[in-house]
Write an enzyme that holds these catalytic residues in place. Structure first.
Site, PDB file in Angstrom:
ATOM      1  CE  LYS A   1      -4.438  -1.585   1.624  1.00 57.56           C
ATOM      2  NZ  LYS A   1      -5.506  -1.476   2.600  1.00 57.56           N
TER       3      LYS A   1
ATOM      4  CE  LYS B   1      -5.399  -8.752  -2.242  1.00 54.23           C
ATOM      5  NZ  LYS B   1      -5.849  -8.495  -0.924  1.00 54.23           N
TER       6      LYS B   1
ATOM      7  CE  LYS C   1     -11.865  -4.294  -0.576  1.00 52.30           C
ATOM      8  NZ  LYS C   1     -12.543  -4.549   0.668  1.00 52.30           N
TER       9      LYS C   1
HETATM   10  P1  TYM Z   1     -10.433  -6.718   2.885  1.00 49.93           P
HETATM   11  O1  TYM Z   1     -11.524  -5.727   3.031  1.00 49.93           O
HETATM   12  O2  TYM Z   1      -9.310  -6.411   1.946  1.00 49.93           O
HETATM   13  O3  TYM Z   1     -11.020  -8.111   2.436  1.00 49.93           O
HETATM   14  C1  TYM Z   1     -12.125  -8.700   3.119  1.00 49.93           C
HETATM   15  C2  TYM Z   1     -11.968 -10.214   3.134  1.00 49.93           C
HETATM   16  O4  TYM Z   1     -11.896 -10.721   1.802  1.00 49.93           O
HETATM   17  C3  TYM Z   1     -10.752 -11.560   1.665  1.00 49.93           C
HETATM   18  N1  TYM Z   1     -10.231 -11.433   0.295  1.00 49.93           N
HETATM   19  C4  TYM Z   1     -10.007 -12.466  -0.522  1.00 49.93           C
HETATM   20  N2  TYM Z   1     -10.161 -13.783  -0.365  1.00 49.93           N
HETATM   21  C5  TYM Z   1      -9.859 -14.578  -1.417  1.00 49.93           C
HETATM   22  N3  TYM Z   1      -9.404 -14.127  -2.603  1.00 49.93           N
HETATM   23  C6  TYM Z   1      -9.222 -12.800  -2.811  1.00 49.93           C
HETATM   24  N4  TYM Z   1      -8.797 -12.350  -3.985  1.00 49.93           N
HETATM   25  C7  TYM Z   1      -9.530 -11.898  -1.736  1.00 49.93           C
HETATM   26  N5  TYM Z   1      -9.486 -10.541  -1.598  1.00 49.93           N
HETATM   27  C8  TYM Z   1      -9.914 -10.281  -0.344  1.00 49.93           C
HETATM   28  C9  TYM Z   1      -9.767 -11.025   2.706  1.00 49.93           C
HETATM   29  O5  TYM Z   1      -8.823 -12.007   3.068  1.00 49.93           O
HETATM   30  C10 TYM Z   1     -10.689 -10.661   3.841  1.00 49.93           C
HETATM   31  O6  TYM Z   1     -10.971 -11.798   4.644  1.00 49.93           O
HETATM   32  N6  TYM Z   1      -7.723  -5.959   6.985  1.00 49.93           N
HETATM   33  C11 TYM Z   1      -8.907  -6.615   6.472  1.00 49.93           C
HETATM   34  C12 TYM Z   1     -10.192  -6.166   7.150  1.00 49.93           C
HETATM   35  C13 TYM Z   1     -10.182  -6.333   8.629  1.00 49.93           C
HETATM   36  C14 TYM Z   1     -10.325  -7.551   9.338  1.00 49.93           C
HETATM   37  C15 TYM Z   1     -10.271  -7.182  10.720  1.00 49.93           C
HETATM   38  C16 TYM Z   1     -10.490  -8.878   8.963  1.00 49.93           C
HETATM   39  C17 TYM Z   1     -10.041  -5.334   9.539  1.00 49.93           C
HETATM   40  N7  TYM Z   1     -10.109  -5.844  10.798  1.00 49.93           N
HETATM   41  C18 TYM Z   1     -10.369  -8.157  11.717  1.00 49.93           C
HETATM   42  C19 TYM Z   1     -10.579  -9.830   9.964  1.00 49.93           C
HETATM   43  C20 TYM Z   1     -10.525  -9.488  11.323  1.00 49.93           C
HETATM   44  C21 TYM Z   1      -9.041  -6.253   4.997  1.00 49.93           C
HETATM   45  O7  TYM Z   1      -8.549  -5.276   4.532  1.00 49.93           O
HETATM   46  O8  TYM Z   1      -9.855  -7.105   4.305  1.00 49.93           O
END
Ligand code: TYM
Length: 334
Positions: free
Chosen positions: A115, A197, A200
């Site tokens: 990032k 991967k 978004k």
């Molecule tokens: P975020 O918002 O980027 O993604 C949300 C969830 O989607 C999963 N994910 C994927 N899984 C499979 N293939 C992909 N291409 C893919 N892209 C995203 C992510 O692994 C995630 O589970 N930091 C976290 C949000 C967060 C969080 C937390 C998660 C904040 N606090 C506490 C768990 C517990 C994030 O940015 O996810």
């Protein structure tokens, strides 16, 4: 443990358009685990401002994400679904955890490095301490299990390290959480570059299936998906594009790669792409319909947002008061 059940916590950022990766890597598993655990699902809007946001857009996206959680099948009367920014305990615990986290640990986080490279003009302290806020999210609810995609594993590891460090100093204050990674779909790759991967924030809209894409768009994107010139449908590292399509198919249909390879034996890539497109549309179409219904019923979600924020605050404060006492903050006058 809460009311005899183990605790589950997870969250998603209200940034960008949610992709099929978010659904298959996380949301789908959240729904399947929700009966077994006492669940907290957060729209992590505080994490979102580590990169610049348009305030009106962020507010709208946060609401859409909340609606999506419910549309996907999470009942807000059984699961605590809430906005992170509505529970001040997240920020308060994050501050304390910051004081027990080393710069060196945060420096190793690959998501920070990625990032920071992408937003070189805005490498703020929040971006650096992002994993600490994530640790606070999880530890605040004495969480046992955290269903996430593979990309979040490093953040889960640092959460466990911080919790263990504090438990060693103060006695058992935190439950040590475990990650839950689904059998299929834990890392969905870009349709245009299967070494990256699905994300978004990808600038190429053909690289990702968005959860709000209409049926024709979904089909068109799969038809354009990058494969290879091998001409056979096998599940192996040498064919990352085909493997990704099979992964998506397996995650949606709940079957194993072996079963999928058998199903497509002797078929061309066109057949595979169409079958994946149809399978994905079969889940996205009802999801979009449910979203529209929920969006039309404003008061239902407003009520859920209010009640769940209160519930989350109650449990968050229980842990927070315990930690504040342990680290030596004076007792609060009643
Ligand atoms: P975020 O918002 O980027 O993604 C949300 C969830 O989607 C999963 N994910 C994927 N899984 C499979 N293939 C992909 N291409 C893919 N892209 C995203 C992510 O692994 C995630 O589970 N930091 C976290 C949000 C967060 C969080 C937390 C998660 C904040 N606090 C506490 C768990 C517990 C994030 O940015 O996810």
């Amino acid at each position: 443990m809460l009311d005899g059940k183990k605790v589950l916590f997870s969250g998603m950022q209200a940034t960008g358009n949610l992709t099929l990766g978010n659904y298959l890597g996380a949301l789908k598993n959240w729904v399947s685990l929700s009966d077994e655990y006492e669940c907290f699902y957060s729209v992590v809007d505080m994490h979102s401002i580590t990169v610049r946001q348009d305030p009106a857009v962020l507010r709208k996206r946060a609401r859409t994400l909340y609606t999506l959680y419910v549309a996907a099948g999470l009942d807000p009367e059984k699961n605590c679904i809430y906005y992170q920014s509505h529970v001040s305990g997240h920020a308060e615990l994050a501050w304390i955890l910051n004081c027990f986290t080393y710069m060196g640990e945060l420096n190793r986080m690959t998501q920070f490095k990625d990032k920071a490279a992408k937003h070189a003009d805005n490498i703020n302290a929040g971006l650096f301490t992002y994993p600490v806020l994530m640790a606070a999210d999880i530890l605040l609810y004495q969480t046992d299990v955290v269903p996430v995609g593979i990309d979040q594993m490093q953040h889960l590891e640092i959460t466990r390290d911080i919790a263990e460090r504090m438990n060693n100093i103060y006695g058992d204050i935190f439950t040590i959480p475990e990650a839950y990674i689904g059998k299929a779909g834990a890392k969905i790759m870009s349709l245009q570059d299967p070494s990256k991967k699905m994300s978004k924030s990808d600038e190429n809209p053909n690289a990702s299936i968005y959860l709000m894409d209409d049926a024709d768009t979904v089909m068109r994107k799969f038809k354009r998906a990058v494969t290879d010139s091998e001409g056979q449908i096998l599940y192996r590292d040498e064919q990352p594009g085909v493997r990704n399509l099979l992964d998506i198919y397996c995650a949606v249909r709940g079957i194993s790669p072996d079963e999928a390879v058998k199903e497509f034996a002797g078929c061309g890539y066109g057949v595979l792409k169409e079958a994946v497109g149809e399978a994905v549309n079969a889940i996205l179409q009802p999801l979009q319909k449910r979203m529209a219904e929920l969006e039309a019923d404003k008061s239902y979600l407003d009520g859920a947002i209010r009640a769940n924020a209160e519930k989350a605050r109650y449990y968050a404060n229980k842990t927070l008061r315990k930690v504040q006492k342990k680290v030596g903050f004076p007792e609060r006058p009643r």
